[in-house]
Design a protein around this motif. Structure first.
Motif, short mmCIF file in Angstrom:
data_model
loop_
_atom_site.label_atom_id
_atom_site.label_comp_id
_atom_site.label_asym_id
_atom_site.label_seq_id
_atom_site.Cartn_x
_atom_site.Cartn_y
_atom_site.Cartn_z
N ARG A 146 -2.09 33.11 44.98
CA ARG A 146 -2.56 31.77 45.35
C ARG A 146 -4.02 31.81 45.76
NH1 ARG A 146 1.34 28.87 49.44
NH2 ARG A 146 0.43 27.04 48.46
N ALA A 147 -4.76 30.83 45.34
CA ALA A 147 -6.18 30.75 45.66
C ALA A 147 -6.39 29.74 46.78
CB ALA A 147 -6.99 30.32 44.44
N GLY A 148 -7.38 29.99 47.62
CA GLY A 148 -7.68 29.07 48.71
C GLY A 148 -6.75 29.24 49.88
N LEU B 294 -9.57 32.41 40.15
CA LEU B 294 -10.54 32.08 41.19
C LEU B 294 -11.70 31.25 40.63
CD1 LEU B 294 -10.69 35.51 43.06
CD2 LEU B 294 -9.79 33.37 43.96
N LYS B 295 -12.09 31.54 39.40
CA LYS B 295 -13.18 30.78 38.79
C LYS B 295 -12.81 29.32 38.61
CE LYS B 295 -16.54 31.17 35.05
NZ LYS B 295 -16.97 31.96 33.87
N LYS B 296 -11.58 29.07 38.18
CA LYS B 296 -11.13 27.69 38.04
C LYS B 296 -11.04 27.01 39.42
CE LYS B 296 -7.29 24.99 36.16
NZ LYS B 296 -5.96 25.06 35.48
N HIS B 297 -10.57 27.76 40.41
CA HIS B 297 -10.50 27.22 41.77
C HIS B 297 -11.90 26.92 42.32
CE1 HIS B 297 -8.94 26.50 45.76
NE2 HIS B 297 -9.67 27.47 46.27
N LYS C 21 -13.26 23.57 41.07
CA LYS C 21 -12.70 22.42 41.78
C LYS C 21 -13.32 22.26 43.17
CE LYS C 21 -8.19 22.59 39.49
NZ LYS C 21 -6.72 22.74 39.66
N GLU C 22 -13.50 23.39 43.87
CA GLU C 22 -14.07 23.32 45.21
C GLU C 22 -15.53 22.87 45.17
OE1 GLU C 22 -12.36 23.52 47.95
OE2 GLU C 22 -10.56 23.88 46.76
N ASN C 23 -16.26 23.28 44.16
CA ASN C 23 -17.65 22.84 44.02
C ASN C 23 -17.74 21.34 43.78
OD1 ASN C 23 -19.35 25.08 44.43
ND2 ASN C 23 -18.84 25.92 42.42
N GLU C 24 -16.80 20.82 42.98
CA GLU C 24 -16.78 19.37 42.76
C GLU C 24 -16.48 18.62 44.06
OE1 GLU C 24 -13.86 18.85 39.77
OE2 GLU C 24 -15.15 19.59 38.12
N LYS C 25 -15.56 19.15 44.86
CA LYS C 25 -15.26 18.52 46.16
C LYS C 25 -16.47 18.59 47.08
CE LYS C 25 -10.32 19.71 46.11
NZ LYS C 25 -9.26 20.47 46.82
N LEU C 26 -17.18 19.72 47.05
CA LEU C 26 -18.34 19.88 47.91
C LEU C 26 -19.46 18.91 47.53
CD1 LEU C 26 -19.86 21.39 50.12
CD2 LEU C 26 -20.49 23.12 48.43
N LYS D 23 -15.32 27.46 52.20
CA LYS D 23 -14.32 27.78 51.20
C LYS D 23 -14.96 28.30 49.92
CE LYS D 23 -10.68 25.33 50.48
NZ LYS D 23 -9.76 24.20 50.15
N VAL D 24 -16.06 27.68 49.50
CA VAL D 24 -16.77 28.12 48.30
C VAL D 24 -17.31 29.54 48.49
CG1 VAL D 24 -18.84 27.73 46.90
CG2 VAL D 24 -17.34 25.81 47.48
N THR D 25 -17.88 29.79 49.68
CA THR D 25 -18.40 31.14 49.96
C THR D 25 -17.30 32.18 49.94
OG1 THR D 25 -20.12 30.14 51.36
CG2 THR D 25 -19.71 32.49 51.62
#
Length: 338
Positions: A41-43, A113-116, A119-124, A163-165
């Motif tokens: 699981r990622a995140g 992780l790359k796909k995750h 998504k996190e970059n878009e949220k950021l 989270k991105v870091t």
């Protein structure tokens, strides 16, 4: 013009391959570890839908196999082919085309992780736009007191940045451990996706076919071709190196991120002929025997269930024949009346 490619498979062969795959999948599910289920699981591991438990995965695999077995038997009846008894059939399923490598390569930890990360970059980015905008009120101002207390705009940006870091650091650690061929594959995969997107934009007329766009397409095509050659050559080199090394050193050199699940065909065939050395690591002979007895009991239980299913299918076939005869009799009588 005739299309190129392999000869289409018959319905019977498709059903047999599917049944064999589904039967070996039961063994794969039984060999899952805690990390296999929960470690991918990622995140935040405490949020979102929980992973399916090992017991539930085994139950689903058994249910799917029984369905595939019924389809295989049905196709065999259509072709007037008598299948062997259930024990012989299961023995054949264990190794039937077990080494096939067709299909798309599954995503590993780095790609997950790359796909995750995307998504996190878009949220950021969305959170940063909300922070800079005065039109969007702070969630704390509209909080009614019900439910979980929301974060402020600034807190949300900081939370997503952390989270991105975290994801980037984990990706770097994973990337260091993968073999060189896998690194080339990552680059090849990105180039293929970029080329596919460019071709779709040209096809849908989102991009005009100017000289610079066409030149970029040719450059990407050349890059993909070079990376494919480099990837295949590196795979051959690593395979050659693994053969030249002793067995123990080659297995210990594999990284955790690239080590697949144990080959089900190898495990099952070895269980028939000899006990592998791994069974005796950190175990006494009595413990090994107890574990093997448990496995034997599970196999016997599965055989009993499948024998019951075989009897049910045989009865079903008899009733189908009776139904056909009854319908035919009804039609004959109706034709005489008419």
């Amino acid at each position: 013009m005739a299309s190129k490619g392999r000869t289409p498979l018959s319905a019977l062969e498709k059903a047999k391959r599917k049944a064999a795959r589904d039967y070996r999948r039961i063994a794969e599910k039984r060999s899952l570890t805690y990390d296999d289920i929960y470690g991918k699981r990622a995140g935040n591991k405490n949020m979102g839908r929980k992973p399916v438990s090992k017991e539930e995965q085994i139950r689903r695999a058994k249910k799917q196999f029984l369905k595939s077995l019924s389809e295989h038997r049905a196709e065999a009846r259509k072709e007037s082919i008598d299948l062997p008894d259930i024990k012989s059939l299961l023995r054949e399923y264990r190794t039937y085309r077990a080494n096939d490598s067709a299909g798309r390569k599954s995503a590993d930890r780095y790609l997950i992780l790359k796909k995750h990360l995307k998504k996190e970059n878009e949220k950021l980015l969305q959170a940063q736009r909300e922070l800079e905008s005065d039109d969007i009120p702070c969630p704390l101002e509209t909080y009614s007191g019900r439910g979980r207390k929301p974060m402020s705009k600034r807190e949300k940006v900081k939370y997503l940045s952390d989270k991105v870091t975290e994801v980037v650091l984990e990706m770097e650690e994973v990337y260091k451990k993968v073999p060189e061929s896998q690194k080339i594959y990552y680059e090849l995969r990105d180039a293929r996706l970029e080329l596919r997107e460019l071709r779709e934009n040209l096809k849908n007329q989102k991009l005009a076919p100017f000289d610079d766009v066409l030149a970029a397409r040719e450059e990407l095509e050349q890059k993909v071709s070079e990376l494919e050659t480099a990837y295949n050559e590196q795979l051959k080199l690593e395979k050659k190196e693994s053969k030249s090394k002793p067995l123990q050193s080659s297995t210990s050199a594999l990284s955790p991120t690239t080590t697949p699940l144990p080959s089900v065909a190898t495990t099952l065939s070895n269980s028939e002929n000899e006990v592998t050395e791994e069974l005796f690591q950190n175990r006494s002979p009595h413990q090994v025997i107890d574990n093997m007895k448990q496995d034997l009991a599970e196999v016997e239980e599965e055989i009993k269930r499948l024998e019951l299913l075989e009897e049910v299918l045989r009865k079903k076939e008899e009733f189908i024949k009776k139904r056909k005869l009854i319908k035919q009799g009804i039609e004959n009588i109706q034709n005489k009346i008419i």
